[in-house]
Motif scaffolding. Sequence first.
Motif, PDB file in Angstrom:
ATOM      1  N   ILE A 199       0.821  -1.214   0.000  1.00  0.00           N
ATOM      2  CA  ILE A 199       0.000   0.000   0.000  1.00  0.00           C
ATOM      3  C   ILE A 199       0.854   1.263   0.000  1.00  0.00           C
ATOM      4  O   ILE A 199       0.584   2.224  -0.733  1.00  0.00           O
ATOM      5  CB  ILE A 199      -0.943  -0.012   1.220  1.00  0.00           C
ATOM      6  CG1 ILE A 199      -1.910  -1.201   1.119  1.00  0.00           C
ATOM      7  CG2 ILE A 199      -1.722   1.295   1.320  1.00  0.00           C
ATOM      8  CD1 ILE A 199      -2.760  -1.401   2.355  1.00  0.00           C
ATOM      9  N   ASP A 200       1.892   1.277   0.810  1.00  0.00           N
ATOM     10  CA  ASP A 200       2.713   2.477   0.974  1.00  0.00           C
ATOM     11  C   ASP A 200       4.196   2.092   0.918  1.00  0.00           C
ATOM     12  O   ASP A 200       4.887   2.091   1.938  1.00  0.00           O
ATOM     13  CB  ASP A 200       2.376   3.158   2.310  1.00  0.00           C
ATOM     14  CG  ASP A 200       3.021   4.534   2.445  1.00  0.00           C
ATOM     15  OD1 ASP A 200       3.328   5.147   1.407  1.00  0.00           O
ATOM     16  OD2 ASP A 200       3.235   4.975   3.590  1.00  0.00           O
ATOM     17  N   PRO A 201       4.703   1.755  -0.278  1.00  0.00           N
ATOM     18  CA  PRO A 201       6.094   1.297  -0.381  1.00  0.00           C
ATOM     19  C   PRO A 201       7.067   2.439  -0.105  1.00  0.00           C
ATOM     20  O   PRO A 201       6.745   3.617  -0.335  1.00  0.00           O
ATOM     21  CB  PRO A 201       6.198   0.809  -1.830  1.00  0.00           C
ATOM     22  CG  PRO A 201       5.143   1.577  -2.564  1.00  0.00           C
ATOM     23  CD  PRO A 201       4.026   1.779  -1.583  1.00  0.00           C
ATOM     24  N   LEU A 267       9.268  -5.566  18.828  1.00  0.00           N
ATOM     25  CA  LEU A 267       7.948  -4.980  18.591  1.00  0.00           C
ATOM     26  C   LEU A 267       7.997  -3.610  17.930  1.00  0.00           C
ATOM     27  O   LEU A 267       6.998  -3.168  17.335  1.00  0.00           O
ATOM     28  CB  LEU A 267       7.184  -4.869  19.914  1.00  0.00           C
ATOM     29  CG  LEU A 267       6.674  -6.178  20.517  1.00  0.00           C
ATOM     30  CD1 LEU A 267       6.170  -5.948  21.938  1.00  0.00           C
ATOM     31  CD2 LEU A 267       5.569  -6.774  19.651  1.00  0.00           C
ATOM     32  N   GLN A 268       9.111  -2.912  18.021  1.00  0.00           N
ATOM     33  CA  GLN A 268       9.175  -1.538  17.533  1.00  0.00           C
ATOM     34  C   GLN A 268       8.831  -1.404  16.055  1.00  0.00           C
ATOM     35  O   GLN A 268       8.086  -0.480  15.678  1.00  0.00           O
ATOM     36  CB  GLN A 268      10.566  -0.941  17.803  1.00  0.00           C
ATOM     37  CG  GLN A 268      10.660   0.554  17.520  1.00  0.00           C
ATOM     38  CD  GLN A 268       9.753   1.381  18.412  1.00  0.00           C
ATOM     39  OE1 GLN A 268       9.702   1.149  19.623  1.00  0.00           O
ATOM     40  NE2 GLN A 268       9.031   2.327  17.830  1.00  0.00           N
ATOM     41  N   PRO A 269       9.325  -2.274  15.132  1.00  0.00           N
ATOM     42  CA  PRO A 269       8.930  -2.120  13.725  1.00  0.00           C
ATOM     43  C   PRO A 269       7.421  -2.219  13.508  1.00  0.00           C
ATOM     44  O   PRO A 269       6.854  -1.457  12.721  1.00  0.00           O
ATOM     45  CB  PRO A 269       9.683  -3.270  13.037  1.00  0.00           C
ATOM     46  CG  PRO A 269      10.841  -3.554  13.926  1.00  0.00           C
ATOM     47  CD  PRO A 269      10.336  -3.328  15.311  1.00  0.00           C
ATOM     48  N   THR A 270       6.762  -3.150  14.202  1.00  0.00           N
ATOM     49  CA  THR A 270       5.307  -3.261  14.063  1.00  0.00           C
ATOM     50  C   THR A 270       4.611  -2.041  14.642  1.00  0.00           C
ATOM     51  O   THR A 270       3.602  -1.566  14.088  1.00  0.00           O
ATOM     52  CB  THR A 270       4.806  -4.536  14.762  1.00  0.00           C
ATOM     53  OG1 THR A 270       5.462  -5.674  14.206  1.00  0.00           O
ATOM     54  CG2 THR A 270       3.303  -4.695  14.594  1.00  0.00           C
ATOM     55  N   TRP A 271       5.133  -1.529  15.746  1.00  0.00           N
ATOM     56  CA  TRP A 271       4.569  -0.313  16.339  1.00  0.00           C
ATOM     57  C   TRP A 271       4.624   0.842  15.345  1.00  0.00           C
ATOM     58  O   TRP A 271       3.632   1.580  15.173  1.00  0.00           O
ATOM     59  CB  TRP A 271       5.334   0.021  17.613  1.00  0.00           C
ATOM     60  CG  TRP A 271       4.880   1.270  18.304  1.00  0.00           C
ATOM     61  CD1 TRP A 271       5.435   2.516  18.192  1.00  0.00           C
ATOM     62  CD2 TRP A 271       3.770   1.414  19.200  1.00  0.00           C
ATOM     63  NE1 TRP A 271       4.753   3.423  18.974  1.00  0.00           N
ATOM     64  CE2 TRP A 271       3.723   2.772  19.599  1.00  0.00           C
ATOM     65  CE3 TRP A 271       2.826   0.524  19.701  1.00  0.00           C
ATOM     66  CZ2 TRP A 271       2.765   3.242  20.488  1.00  0.00           C
ATOM     67  CZ3 TRP A 271       1.864   1.008  20.575  1.00  0.00           C
ATOM     68  CH2 TRP A 271       1.842   2.342  20.957  1.00  0.00           C
ATOM     69  N   TRP A 275       1.268   2.975  13.254  1.00  0.00           N
ATOM     70  CA  TRP A 275       1.033   4.411  13.140  1.00  0.00           C
ATOM     71  C   TRP A 275       1.129   4.871  11.683  1.00  0.00           C
ATOM     72  O   TRP A 275       0.455   5.838  11.301  1.00  0.00           O
ATOM     73  CB  TRP A 275       2.017   5.172  14.021  1.00  0.00           C
ATOM     74  CG  TRP A 275       1.674   5.046  15.467  1.00  0.00           C
ATOM     75  CD1 TRP A 275       2.270   4.251  16.399  1.00  0.00           C
ATOM     76  CD2 TRP A 275       0.606   5.723  16.151  1.00  0.00           C
ATOM     77  NE1 TRP A 275       1.653   4.385  17.618  1.00  0.00           N
ATOM     78  CE2 TRP A 275       0.626   5.290  17.508  1.00  0.00           C
ATOM     79  CE3 TRP A 275      -0.354   6.653  15.761  1.00  0.00           C
ATOM     80  CZ2 TRP A 275      -0.269   5.753  18.455  1.00  0.00           C
ATOM     81  CZ3 TRP A 275      -1.262   7.115  16.715  1.00  0.00           C
ATOM     82  CH2 TRP A 275      -1.215   6.672  18.028  1.00  0.00           C
ATOM     83  N   GLN A 276       1.941   4.203  10.884  1.00  0.00           N
ATOM     84  CA  GLN A 276       1.970   4.501   9.455  1.00  0.00           C
ATOM     85  C   GLN A 276       0.612   4.180   8.823  1.00  0.00           C
ATOM     86  O   GLN A 276       0.074   4.967   8.038  1.00  0.00           O
ATOM     87  CB  GLN A 276       3.071   3.687   8.776  1.00  0.00           C
ATOM     88  CG  GLN A 276       3.173   3.889   7.264  1.00  0.00           C
ATOM     89  CD  GLN A 276       4.174   2.937   6.629  1.00  0.00           C
ATOM     90  OE1 GLN A 276       4.818   2.137   7.319  1.00  0.00           O
ATOM     91  NE2 GLN A 276       4.304   3.002   5.316  1.00  0.00           N
ATOM     92  N   LEU A 281      -5.020   5.755   6.778  1.00  0.00           N
ATOM     93  CA  LEU A 281      -6.474   5.679   6.932  1.00  0.00           C
ATOM     94  C   LEU A 281      -7.071   7.020   7.336  1.00  0.00           C
ATOM     95  O   LEU A 281      -8.177   7.366   6.913  1.00  0.00           O
ATOM     96  CB  LEU A 281      -6.821   4.617   7.968  1.00  0.00           C
ATOM     97  CG  LEU A 281      -6.511   3.178   7.563  1.00  0.00           C
ATOM     98  CD1 LEU A 281      -6.572   2.253   8.759  1.00  0.00           C
ATOM     99  CD2 LEU A 281      -7.471   2.710   6.477  1.00  0.00           C
ATOM    100  N   GLN A 282      -6.346   7.767   8.138  1.00  0.00           N
ATOM    101  CA  GLN A 282      -6.845   9.072   8.571  1.00  0.00           C
ATOM    102  C   GLN A 282      -6.954  10.041   7.400  1.00  0.00           C
ATOM    103  O   GLN A 282      -7.786  10.949   7.410  1.00  0.00           O
ATOM    104  CB  GLN A 282      -5.934   9.634   9.643  1.00  0.00           C
ATOM    105  CG  GLN A 282      -6.524  10.795  10.444  1.00  0.00           C
ATOM    106  CD  GLN A 282      -5.600  11.249  11.545  1.00  0.00           C
ATOM    107  OE1 GLN A 282      -4.391  11.325  11.353  1.00  0.00           O
ATOM    108  NE2 GLN A 282      -6.153  11.542  12.717  1.00  0.00           N
ATOM    109  N   ALA A 283      -6.121   9.847   6.365  1.00  0.00           N
ATOM    110  CA  ALA A 283      -6.146  10.740   5.208  1.00  0.00           C
ATOM    111  C   ALA A 283      -7.354  10.487   4.302  1.00  0.00           C
ATOM    112  O   ALA A 283      -7.670  11.332   3.450  1.00  0.00           O
ATOM    113  CB  ALA A 283      -4.855  10.580   4.408  1.00  0.00           C
ATOM    114  N   LEU A 284      -8.035   9.350   4.464  1.00  0.00           N
ATOM    115  CA  LEU A 284      -9.193   9.046   3.627  1.00  0.00           C
ATOM    116  C   LEU A 284     -10.409   9.830   4.116  1.00  0.00           C
ATOM    117  O   LEU A 284     -10.631   9.948   5.324  1.00  0.00           O
ATOM    118  CB  LEU A 284      -9.506   7.555   3.670  1.00  0.00           C
ATOM    119  CG  LEU A 284      -8.430   6.596   3.134  1.00  0.00           C
ATOM    120  CD1 LEU A 284      -8.876   5.157   3.328  1.00  0.00           C
ATOM    121  CD2 LEU A 284      -8.146   6.873   1.670  1.00  0.00           C
TER     122      LEU A 284
END
Length: 494
Positions: A199-201, A267-271, A275-276, A281-284
């Motif tokens: 989705i966001d490469p 866990l940090q990469p998934t965290w 937020w990414q 989704l917030q931009a939609l």
Amino acid sequence: MSQLSSLLRMRAAATGNVQRTSRLRHLHLSDQPLMLLALKSTGPAARPLAVMLGTAPHRPQLLVAPPWGSTLPVLAALADTVTTYIDTRRQHTEHLPATANKPARHRYTDAPQILVPNPQTVQHLKDLGDDLRFRTVDDQTPASRPVQRLGHWLTYLADRTDIPGSAALVPMTDFLGMHWITGQSPLEDEDLATLLAWIDPPLHATSGRDAAHQAEDPTTHRSAGPATDAAFDNDQLAPLFHAFAQAEEGNQARILHELERLLAAYLQPTWDRMWQAYGLLQALPEARGTARRWDHERTVFSDECSHLARDGRPRPARDQAVAAAVRLAQTEHAAATFAAERAADDPFVRAELRTTGEAFGGTVTATDFERVVHGPTGRARWRPRFTLSTTDPVHMEPGQLMACHLRRNARYRLCEITYEDDTTLVELEITAGMGRVISPTHAVLPEAGDFLVLTQAPDHYQLPEFPAREHTPWTHGGPPRDHRDDSDDDESEQ
């Protein structure tokens, strides 16, 4: 999978780039959601290993359970964070006036929203809730009551995920999948890292497919939980667990600190990806029906808070027959309503429904707006009709109620379907939204040549009447088989 979804997935696979399946966001997105990542230990399904959670991207809280021993301190800290977040949603209320079915009441102006990486995390939280809400409250252990209350809320949130359109506990992979479709399999879409890469490469990637291949690299890939990678378990977790078991009490604190550092890095990469995804989704733009569904979410949340304050008994492990039937009826109605509202709001959804025969679009070819019928009492009713010509498949029977996104308050009853060589003629009657004979609303009347897309309208919902417990057979949750009727005792005493 519909024809349109299959076509978009093949196009994404051919081009290497993700395809949009929805123009609007159909779930509410809170300004301050609670992000929650969870890892579980091998062994009991509900035993946690680590939880990373928080409402700010740069200040996550990490809770780590010891490899052996009691998890009560970690669960108490988790309960404190989750219940504190829920309590912040209860700061303000609004007044709801009385209706025909409910008295006047107050409703909270907000409700909690917890975002997790995938459906597997939802199941883990459900298992944890099932384990905690039945724990005995011990007055000698102050943490036992908050932990039991945590189990209640986890069960409530997990149950809400079964209701289509609910936004209380949302898996991020499902949330993203509602709006984008990739060129990989649906099973691969359950991995947040590869799904987000499509989705966001990153800028250096030539396509989403190439970014997904890089995200699958076993040397850098990290599972989003709750299960960890086998290689990570064998190479890094197992040695620390073994050292913890062999260490003396003074060295166990040092090993536990090393375990916290290891799991934080894991866990940090998934965290960061959570937020990414939240930003994407917030931009939609938000769909129109999302606000109504969130209002209902606030109502359900307010009712749950009232139940806790009034009674607070945990939900049973298994629903009785009547409770299960009520829940099933509510779920089916929510699914039909959510599908109808998405179709009314989003042209992408309507296009997909047209390929499945659940909607059709066509041109108005004939109108009869002077048509008046008389009811049983002789009262005149205005029932205009029109004919629509379509090339779409129409897999519906006469009598089906239809809706149009251009005229949301109107309802159209499918009267007759005539199949010709290349087209299908559909005669429809307007049954709602056009006013009365003495005061008609002409805005709902289409003109010849107009192009309309009609989708199935949800039926008016009314919860079926179920018998009271005393009138329910014992096989379906009623009184036990040897239950005595007190009225017989009263008569014998007389």
